[in-house]
Design an enzyme around this catalytic site. Structure first.
Site, PDB file in Angstrom:
ATOM      1  CG  HIS A   1      -2.090  -0.802   1.092  1.00 11.15           C
ATOM      2  ND1 HIS A   1      -2.628  -1.186   1.839  1.00 11.15           N
ATOM      3  CD2 HIS A   1      -2.505  -1.878   0.089  1.00 11.15           C
ATOM      4  CE1 HIS A   1      -4.189  -1.762   1.341  1.00 11.15           C
ATOM      5  NE2 HIS A   1      -3.637  -1.954   0.680  1.00 11.15           N
ATOM      6  N   PRO A  40      -4.411  -0.081  18.848  1.00 11.29           N
ATOM      7  CG  PRO A  40      -6.235  -0.963  18.209  1.00 11.29           C
ATOM      8  CD  PRO A  40      -5.655   0.033  19.118  1.00 11.29           C
TER       9      PRO A  40
HETATM   10  C1  PHB Z   1      -6.200  -4.634  11.683  1.00 16.66           C
HETATM   11  O1  PHB Z   1      -5.945  -4.636   9.533  1.00 16.66           O
HETATM   12  O2  PHB Z   1      -6.667  -5.427  11.950  1.00 16.66           O
HETATM   13  C2  PHB Z   1      -5.441  -3.167  11.652  1.00 16.66           C
HETATM   14  C3  PHB Z   1      -4.951  -2.191  10.199  1.00 16.66           C
HETATM   15  C4  PHB Z   1      -4.327  -1.191  11.393  1.00 16.66           C
HETATM   16  C5  PHB Z   1      -4.558  -0.762  12.782  1.00 16.66           C
HETATM   17  C6  PHB Z   1      -5.084  -2.099  13.641  1.00 16.66           C
HETATM   18  C7  PHB Z   1      -5.978  -3.141  12.665  1.00 16.66           C
HETATM   19  O3  PHB Z   1      -4.584   0.183  12.837  1.00 16.66           O
END
Ligand code: PHB
Ligand code: APR
Length: 387
Positions: free
Chosen positions: A72, A291
């Site tokens: 990406h 996350p």
């Molecule tokens: C995911 O694809 O699970 C994901 C992607 C980006 C993030 C957190 C989780 O910042």
């Protein structure tokens, strides 16, 4: 029994360390309290920095990643009904690779099985002894007690593991921030309706449109911290996701059953230092990031790479400088990733309550979307600071 390094925990950190050590001719025993299937059943993020891909290449486990990973060149930020693209590649010269953590783990498990290096799944009551002197690890497996002497212990057993809890309380300092919300996530098989990840800061709360492959999506919405999965139906999830991500996508969301639906709380956590005598912590055992920004796995990989270099220096060249510098080297990178994950979380989620803070947050997003240098700073962190 005796080995050079006992690795506690066979998540991505422990498996990767074992693989790198094996290739350097250093023996390890890997102890995991769960089964292999259980470890593979955990759904985690899926965005790899270039530095992470390089380490996986170096470990000889990147063949499938090279074939199936999605490169990406940008990410999108959703705000007030519009989406703005941050051109990562243009701003930094680097890309990110979308490839699920489950797949990274699977590749590492297969590599370990192929080397024949010992791994004990369903190891119970793993206990660390004499970490300041001549370390030993005891555990129970299939009803029998075992004891292993070693030169070093690698604590790769995640946030709830035994390693961090085995150090004297007065030798460790922890730093923590909990957020008043979680992420409700759904995994589903349909072709992504978005080309790149969308991080959306809507008035109704945060949403993230992510993917695992050309046929599988992973989507999240911010939810109250007290929420439980049974309070949500899949229909309600997709309706709320659609309202936050935008009407063009909402109108085209297919009705397919979820493969998985779960809630994860958001937390920032760091333990200092990462070394206690012969015990070295790495990955989630030492730190947690929220996350937002997908730094968790990438940070585990950089810890492990530094630990591998330090252990290789010790066993090959008899130098302790890598081991002595391990903690400081990791913490420098950890705190930068903590800062980035915390600032992305603060920027994009709803924190209802303080009207002044709400205006500050809005001003900060507007500034980001107008300012090429603010976007460059975000991009620099998102693609990953140098290892
Ligand atoms: C995911 O694809 O699970 C994901 C992607 C980006 C993030 C957190 C989780 O910042
Ligand atoms: N004995 C043996 N194994 C244990 C013990 C124990 N007492 N406690 C925990 N474990 C195992 C867990 O079952 C798990 O398989 O340690 C492993 C730790 O793996 P992870 O939690 O995946 O942590 P890590 O390998 O550091 O990976 C970091 O995971 O949470 C994400 O964001 C994070 O993506 C990052 C990655």
């Amino acid at each position: 029994m005796k080995t050079q390094v006992v690795i506690v925990g066979a998540g991505p950190a422990g498996l990767l360390l074992g693989q790198l050590l094996h290739r350097a001719g250093i023996d390890s025993l890997l102890l995991e309290q769960r089964s292999g299937d259980y470890v593979l059943g955990r759904i985690r993020a899926g965005v790899l920095e270039q530095g992470t891909v390089d380490v996986l290449e170096h470990a000889g486990v990147a063949a499938r990643l090279r074939a199936e990973g999605l490169a990406h060149d940008g990410v999108e930020i959703g705000f007030r009904g519009f989406r703005h693209r941050i051109p990562l590649k243009e701003l930094t010269g680097k890309q990110v690779t979308v490839y699920g953590q489950t797949e990274v783990t699977r590749d590492l498990m297969e590599a370990r099985a192929a080397t024949g290096a010992p791994t004990v799944y369903e190891a119970e009551n793993v206990t660390l002894h004499d970490i300041g002197g001549s370390p030993r690890v005891t555990y129970r497996h299939r009803g029998e007690n075992h004891e292993v002497a070693c030169d070093f212990i690698a604590g790769c057993d995640g946030f709830h593991g035994v390693s961090r809890r085995s150090v004297p309380a007065d030798t460790i300092t922890t730093f923590e921030r909990q957020y008043p919300f979680g992420w409700l996530g759904v995994l589903a098989d349909f072709a992504p309706l978005w080309d790149e990840l969308i991080y959306a800061a809507s008035d109704r709360g945060f949403a993230l449109a992510s993917m695992r492959s050309q046929t599988r999506v992973r989507c999240y919405i911010q939810c109250p911290i007290e929420d439980t999965v049974d309070r949500w139906t899949e229909e309600e999830f997709w309706a709320e996701f659609g309202r936050r991500i935008g009407p063009d996508i909402a109108a085209r969301l297919p009705r397919v059953p979820a493969l998985e639906m779960s809630i994860a709380p958001l937390r920032s956590f760091v333990a200092e230092p990462l070394r206690f005598g012969k015990l070295f912590l790495a990955g989630d055992a030492a730190h947690i990031v929220p996350p937002t920004g997908a730094k968790g796995l990438n940070l585990a990989v950089s810890d492990v790479f530094y630990l591998y270099e330090a252990l290789r220096g010790f066993f090959r060249e008899k130098t302790t400088s890598g081991l002595d510098g391990y903690s400081a080297r990791c913490l420098r990178r950890i705190w930068r990733a903590e800062r980035f994950s915390w600032s992305m979380t603060r920027l994009l989620h709803s924190f209802p309550g303080d009207r002044f803070d709400e205006r500050m947050q809005r001003a900060e997003i507007e500034y980001l979307l107008d300012s090429p240098s603010a976007q460059a700073a975000l991009a620099e962190n998102y693609v990953g600071l140098p290892l």
